[in-house]
Design a protein around this motif. Structure first.
Motif, PDB file in Angstrom:
ATOM      1  N   TYR A 295       0.946  -1.356   0.033  1.00 10.81           N
ATOM      2  CA  TYR A 295      -0.074   0.087  -0.119  1.00 10.81           C
ATOM      3  C   TYR A 295       0.712   1.222   0.163  1.00 10.81           C
ATOM      4  O   TYR A 295       0.670   2.069  -0.600  1.00 10.81           O
ATOM      5  CB  TYR A 295      -0.785   0.153   1.246  1.00 10.81           C
ATOM      6  CG  TYR A 295      -1.865   1.132   1.515  1.00 10.81           C
ATOM      7  CD1 TYR A 295      -2.880   1.526   0.658  1.00 10.81           C
ATOM      8  CD2 TYR A 295      -1.394   2.152   2.371  1.00 10.81           C
ATOM      9  CE1 TYR A 295      -3.827   2.546   0.655  1.00 10.81           C
ATOM     10  CE2 TYR A 295      -2.053   3.340   2.397  1.00 10.81           C
ATOM     11  CZ  TYR A 295      -3.540   3.628   1.597  1.00 10.81           C
ATOM     12  OH  TYR A 295      -4.157   4.503   1.772  1.00 10.81           O
ATOM     13  N   SER A 296       1.847   1.361   0.790  1.00  5.87           N
ATOM     14  CA  SER A 296       2.768   2.468   0.789  1.00  5.87           C
ATOM     15  C   SER A 296       3.599   2.644  -0.585  1.00  5.87           C
ATOM     16  O   SER A 296       3.688   3.920  -0.999  1.00  5.87           O
ATOM     17  CB  SER A 296       3.776   2.346   1.827  1.00  5.87           C
ATOM     18  OG  SER A 296       3.293   2.177   3.194  1.00  5.87           O
TER      19      SER A 296
ATOM     20  N   ARG B 223       2.355   1.967  -3.490  1.00  8.52           N
ATOM     21  CA  ARG B 223       1.479   2.247  -4.468  1.00  8.52           C
ATOM     22  C   ARG B 223       1.101   3.824  -4.141  1.00  8.52           C
ATOM     23  O   ARG B 223       0.883   4.503  -5.270  1.00  8.52           O
ATOM     24  CB  ARG B 223       0.132   1.377  -4.198  1.00  8.52           C
ATOM     25  CG  ARG B 223      -1.071   1.826  -5.387  1.00  8.52           C
ATOM     26  CD  ARG B 223      -2.229   0.877  -5.337  1.00  8.52           C
ATOM     27  NE  ARG B 223      -3.126   1.265  -6.291  1.00  8.52           N
ATOM     28  CZ  ARG B 223      -4.225   1.438  -6.145  1.00  8.52           C
ATOM     29  NH1 ARG B 223      -4.593   1.358  -4.993  1.00  8.52           N
ATOM     30  NH2 ARG B 223      -5.033   1.785  -7.107  1.00  8.52           N
ATOM     31  N   GLN B 224       1.015   4.100  -2.845  1.00 10.52           N
ATOM     32  CA  GLN B 224       0.779   5.562  -2.569  1.00 10.52           C
ATOM     33  C   GLN B 224       2.089   6.567  -3.029  1.00 10.52           C
ATOM     34  O   GLN B 224       1.806   7.549  -3.441  1.00 10.52           O
ATOM     35  CB  GLN B 224       0.378   5.695  -1.036  1.00 10.52           C
ATOM     36  CG  GLN B 224      -0.503   5.027  -0.570  1.00 10.52           C
ATOM     37  CD  GLN B 224      -1.995   5.805  -0.951  1.00 10.52           C
ATOM     38  OE1 GLN B 224      -2.568   5.460  -1.948  1.00 10.52           O
ATOM     39  NE2 GLN B 224      -2.262   6.713  -0.396  1.00 10.52           N
ATOM     40  N   ALA B 225       3.090   6.098  -2.906  1.00  7.22           N
ATOM     41  CA  ALA B 225       4.450   6.685  -3.376  1.00  7.22           C
ATOM     42  C   ALA B 225       4.225   6.943  -4.907  1.00  7.22           C
ATOM     43  O   ALA B 225       4.683   7.989  -5.288  1.00  7.22           O
ATOM     44  CB  ALA B 225       5.742   6.028  -2.878  1.00  7.22           C
ATOM     45  N   GLU B 226       3.915   5.802  -5.476  1.00  5.78           N
ATOM     46  CA  GLU B 226       3.680   6.032  -7.173  1.00  5.78           C
ATOM     47  C   GLU B 226       2.738   7.056  -7.399  1.00  5.78           C
ATOM     48  O   GLU B 226       3.152   7.810  -8.469  1.00  5.78           O
ATOM     49  CB  GLU B 226       3.320   4.683  -7.684  1.00  5.78           C
ATOM     50  CG  GLU B 226       4.558   3.570  -7.712  1.00  5.78           C
ATOM     51  CD  GLU B 226       4.186   2.518  -8.119  1.00  5.78           C
ATOM     52  OE1 GLU B 226       3.170   2.398  -8.671  1.00  5.78           O
ATOM     53  OE2 GLU B 226       4.711   1.304  -8.159  1.00  5.78           O
ATOM     54  N   LEU B 227       1.758   7.313  -6.505  1.00  4.45           N
ATOM     55  CA  LEU B 227       0.659   8.173  -6.912  1.00  4.45           C
ATOM     56  C   LEU B 227       0.971   9.606  -6.460  1.00  4.45           C
ATOM     57  O   LEU B 227       0.233  10.717  -6.455  1.00  4.45           O
ATOM     58  CB  LEU B 227      -0.598   7.904  -6.267  1.00  4.45           C
ATOM     59  CG  LEU B 227      -1.409   6.628  -6.858  1.00  4.45           C
ATOM     60  CD1 LEU B 227      -2.476   6.256  -6.078  1.00  4.45           C
ATOM     61  CD2 LEU B 227      -1.566   6.535  -8.373  1.00  4.45           C
TER      62      LEU B 227
ATOM     63  N   LEU C 147       1.192  10.428  -3.273  1.00  2.00           N
ATOM     64  CA  LEU C 147       0.397  10.470  -1.971  1.00  2.00           C
ATOM     65  C   LEU C 147       1.439   9.991  -0.824  1.00  2.00           C
ATOM     66  O   LEU C 147       1.067   9.064  -0.331  1.00  2.00           O
ATOM     67  CB  LEU C 147      -0.854   9.979  -2.002  1.00  2.00           C
ATOM     68  CG  LEU C 147      -1.786  10.459  -3.350  1.00  2.00           C
ATOM     69  CD1 LEU C 147      -3.124   9.377  -3.127  1.00  2.00           C
ATOM     70  CD2 LEU C 147      -2.155  11.804  -3.001  1.00  2.00           C
ATOM     71  N   ASP C 148       2.403  10.704  -0.581  1.00  2.00           N
ATOM     72  CA  ASP C 148       3.170  10.220   0.593  1.00  2.00           C
ATOM     73  C   ASP C 148       2.807  10.478   1.802  1.00  2.00           C
ATOM     74  O   ASP C 148       1.931  11.496   2.034  1.00  2.00           O
ATOM     75  CB  ASP C 148       4.834  10.841   0.576  1.00  2.00           C
ATOM     76  CG  ASP C 148       5.646  10.483  -0.822  1.00  2.00           C
ATOM     77  OD1 ASP C 148       5.219   9.312  -1.436  1.00  2.00           O
ATOM     78  OD2 ASP C 148       6.456  11.287  -1.399  1.00  2.00           O
ATOM     79  N   ASP C 149       3.328   9.865   2.911  1.00  2.00           N
ATOM     80  CA  ASP C 149       2.851  10.039   4.316  1.00  2.00           C
ATOM     81  C   ASP C 149       3.426  11.244   4.731  1.00  2.00           C
ATOM     82  O   ASP C 149       4.511  11.867   4.460  1.00  2.00           O
ATOM     83  CB  ASP C 149       3.253   8.909   5.274  1.00  2.00           C
ATOM     84  CG  ASP C 149       2.773   7.605   4.883  1.00  2.00           C
ATOM     85  OD1 ASP C 149       1.469   7.739   4.151  1.00  2.00           O
ATOM     86  OD2 ASP C 149       3.419   6.634   5.288  1.00  2.00           O
TER      87      ASP C 149
END
Length: 456
Positions: free
Chosen positions: A423-424, A426-430, A432-434
């Motif tokens: 999940y992390s 995939r979020q980095a690819e988009l 949408l980092d933490d």
């Protein structure tokens, strides 16, 4: 057939005697009471008030009539017809009621409709039976307990059998009011708990009139008997005319010679023990009866101990499952062999039979059990074949459930860590980092090393 011939055929039915007796018992009362009730039956203008029972009031749940036994119900029906409460009620109604009474349950007054059988026994048509049963329902003397339908309730392989209509015998409140009955409860569960003062006077008058009628009948019978000792048979003496004996010329004659029918036939011996060996005389040459040998599912011969154990289990099952008691113990033992061979005890078999929730009584319980167990075995075989075709491994699927507690927790958390890292990523690819600089996957890995007690 003309209308007069049809009415004559109805009145000449064998049930006429039963109905006539019930009419006599119901109409016996004070002098002139029979003619009074007959005058009431001439039309609805009598003093008895009654409203036709229509719609849902003809059902056992909504009825206002109380249930009755067959004899009391037939007396009430005779009174309802004689009181003229329904224009279509008449002698044919009493004939139909007599046929229903003969087939009723003695305690509860339940009866199966049996349209074709009732028409055949009473000598009427099915349309006539339907019409007069409807009259009885509208009088409040019959209620529906089970509505018949065309739903097939036969077992697989048996001919079609629809659901039967079941009626219940009831007595409406108008009869209890006329007879002076006091009721406890209401509706179908009501019962007679006493009588009013007018009802007591009526009952005393009816008993007195019945006693007077019997006394007059005995006097009339005694008046018609011949004189002499009561009950003695009158013997008529007639002279004996024996011309042959009185004839003196017959003394010199010889008696008749015995005919052929007086002689015993000669005994013919076809065989005997003279030239018969002892083995042939004692041993029968007939074919001995062949006994059927039972085998277990593994093709081994069934022993007497296995059969005795199965019969012992069946003897415990049969009294506790009501619908199985039509079959013998031996038949049930054969039908339950798939369960007894699998090691089931009586309690397990009883629970399975009760789980079927049968609302009807099988005519052949053993055949029904065999068919039901065969269907279950077929369904289990088809399910196993489908799982095998899909590659389902029962042992592999149940492996995690058999693991120890630390290993199971470790496996679950490993799956969560893998999911969080995916999940992390995939979020980095988009993009949408933490918001924080901490890595959830690193925290999870650290927790796995120190928190579960399992080797990393």
């Amino acid at each position: 057939m003309s209308a007069s011939a049809a009415s004559a055929a109805v009145l000449d039915h064998p049930l006429r005697e039963i109905v006539d007796n019930s009419v006599d018992e119901s109409l016996v009362g004070l002098p002139g009471q029979r003619s009074e009730l007959r005058s009431k039956a001439a039309g609805p203008g009598s003093g008895v008030r009654h409203v036709r029972v229509l719609g849902r009031d003809q059902d056992v749940v909504w009825t206002r009539s109380r249930r009755a036994e067959p004899r009391a119900w037939l007396r009430a029906v005779v009174w309802l017809v004689a009181a003229g409460l329904h224009r279509e009620a008449g002698p044919t109604t009493l004939v139909i009621a007599g046929d229903l009474t003969a087939r009723m349950d003695y305690r509860r007054g339940l009866v199966i409709y049996d349209l074709e059988g009732t028409a055949r026994r009473t000598g009427t048509s099915p349309a006539t039976v339907k019409r007069h049963v409807k009259v009885l329902r509208e009088l409040g003397a019959l209620v529906w307990l089970v509505h018949g339908s065309k739903r097939n309730i036969a077992l697989p392989g048996e001919p079609y059998m629809a659901t039967a209509t079941i009626y219940g015998a009831v007595i409406p409140a108008v009869f209890d009011e006329a007879m002076g009955h006091r009721l406890a409860g209401s509706g179908y569960e009501g019962r007679v708990c006493g009588v009013t003062e007018a009802g007591r006077e009526r009952a005393v008058a009816e008993v007195t009139a019945r006693s007077e009628a019997r006394r007059h009948g005995r006097r009339r019978t005694e008046r018609q008997r011949p004189s002499g000792r009561r009950g003695a048979r009158v013997r008529t003496v007639r002279p004996v005319d024996n011309v042959v004996v009185d004839n003196p010329r017959s003394q010199a004659r010889e008696p008749h010679s015995p005919g052929r029918y007086h002689r015993a036939p000669a005994v013919q011996v076809d065989g005997g023990c003279k030239d018969t060996s002892r083995e042939r005389a004692t041993c029968s040459t007939d074919r001995r009866p062949s006994f059927r040998i039972s085998y277990n599912p593994d093709k081994s011969r069934r022993t007497a101990g296995q059969t005795q154990r199965g019969i012992g289990i069946t003897q415990q099952v049969r009294p506790r499952v009501t619908w199985t008691q039509r079959a013998s113990t031996r038949e049930l033992e054969v039908a339950l062999r798939p369960r007894t061979n699998a090691g089931w005890d009586s309690q397990m078999i009883i629970e399975e039979l009760h789980s079927w929730h049968l609302t009807w009584q099988p005519s052949n319980p053993a055949a029904y059990i065999s068919s039901r167990l065969a269907q279950q075995a077929t369904a289990e075989h088809q399910s196993a074949a489908a799982e095998l075709a899909e590659g389902w491994d029962e042992q592999a699927a149940s492996g995690p459930l058999a693991a120890s507690s630390p290993d199971l927790v470790r496996s679950v958390l490993d799956g969560l860590a893998e999911g969080l890292s995916t999940y992390s990523a995939r979020q980095a690819e988009l993009g949408l980092d933490d918001l924080s600089d901490q890595s959830a996957a690193a925290d999870m890995a650290a927790f796995l090393n120190i928190g579960t007690g399992a080797p990393a």
